[in-house]
Every structure is written in C-alpha cells, then in structure tokens.
Write an enzyme that holds these catalytic residues in place. Structure first.
Site, short mmCIF file in Angstrom:
data_model
loop_
_atom_site.label_atom_id
_atom_site.label_comp_id
_atom_site.label_asym_id
_atom_site.label_seq_id
_atom_site.Cartn_x
_atom_site.Cartn_y
_atom_site.Cartn_z
N GLU A 67 0.85 -1.18 0.00
CA GLU A 67 0.00 0.00 0.00
C GLU A 67 0.89 1.23 0.00
O GLU A 67 2.06 1.17 0.40
CB GLU A 67 -0.91 0.03 1.24
N ASP A 92 -18.08 -10.04 -9.65
CA ASP A 92 -18.09 -9.27 -8.41
C ASP A 92 -17.44 -7.91 -8.59
O ASP A 92 -17.89 -6.91 -8.02
CB ASP A 92 -17.42 -10.06 -7.28
#
Length: 149
Positions: A67, A92
């Site tokens: 991240e 999804d």
C-alpha cells in the site's frame, strides 16, 4: 501465462460483463492484469485485489499486500475476497464498481475505456498514485480497446 494468454482467457468474460454493466472490457482486463500480475498472483481467484470489508459475506483469504500511505510504500496483511473462479471475480468486480457511489462518475465514460480507468483511479480504487497511468499503458500496449466494441 503470457499477457496474450491471459487476455484470451478473460477477454470474453470481460466483454460479456460489459454488455450488461457498461464497464468497458478494456478496463476490466487492464485492472485484472495489473492487480493480478497477468494472473500470476490472484489468491482466491481475486483478479482485482478487492479487499473483504465487514459487509462481505463470501469466502476470504489473508494476504500480504503493498500500500502507499502518506507517500510511502508499506507492506501489510489484509483480508481479500475469494471466488471459485475468475468469472466470479469479474462479476463481483462489476458489482463492486456499480454499487459503490464513489465510482459513479466513471459511468459517464462508458464509451471511453481510458477515461473510465482514470475516473476509477481518481475515485480511489488504489493507493498507487500512478494507477491510472498504469491502466492506460496496459490498455494501449495490448490494444484492449478492441474489446470495447
């Protein structure tokens, strides 16, 4: 798996998804390629790196991930959604974009995959500040706009 093989494997599903969701297939393929390293890294068949939020009731997998926080790259462990196959992941992903209001501006660009990709990135899909540029680069390098027709 080569990029060509990966595109051949998920391209038809991305195009079929586009027919009902209006999400450009080029974006679906580019995001899947970038997020999964062309299918090489997709634990739980999660092609898009979608994390499992508390409201997710499906299967999950804990995985290390990178991240960018306050401009610094860090490694963390996070819970990700898991699927029985790549088609489940593609379906999804489409629902994820459709149901999250922050991505609504992207849907003004359903006829322009590159603009759609930039809008999804601007809405905060990933912490990578170069996310949009990377998606556009993949779309162009692999002529993915042909899937949007």
């Amino acid at each position: 798996m080569t990029p060509k093989d990966f595109i051949a494997a998920i391209g038809p599903a991305a195009h079929a998804s586009m027919q009902t969701t209006k999400i450009p297939a080029s974006v679906t393929i580019a995001q899947a390629a970038l997020e999964s390293s062309w299918g090489a890294r997709c634990p739980g068949f999660n092609l898009f790196g979608i994390k499992a939020t508390p409201d997710w009731t499906g299967a999950t997998t804990m995985q290390p991930t990178g991240e960018v926080v306050n401009g610094k790259s860090i490694k963390i462990k996070a819970k990700f959604r898991a699927y029985p196959d790549w088609l489940g992941s593609i379906n999804d992903h489409a629902q994820f974009l459709l149901k999250n209001k922050r991505y609504l501006p992207a849907f003004t660009y359903t006829d322009d995959g590159e603009a759609f990709a930039r809008a999804v990135a601007a809405a905060g899909y990933a912490t990578d500040p170069d996310y949009a540029a990377k998606l556009v680069s993949i779309i162009r390098a692999h002529n993915l706009a042909t899937f949007d027709k």
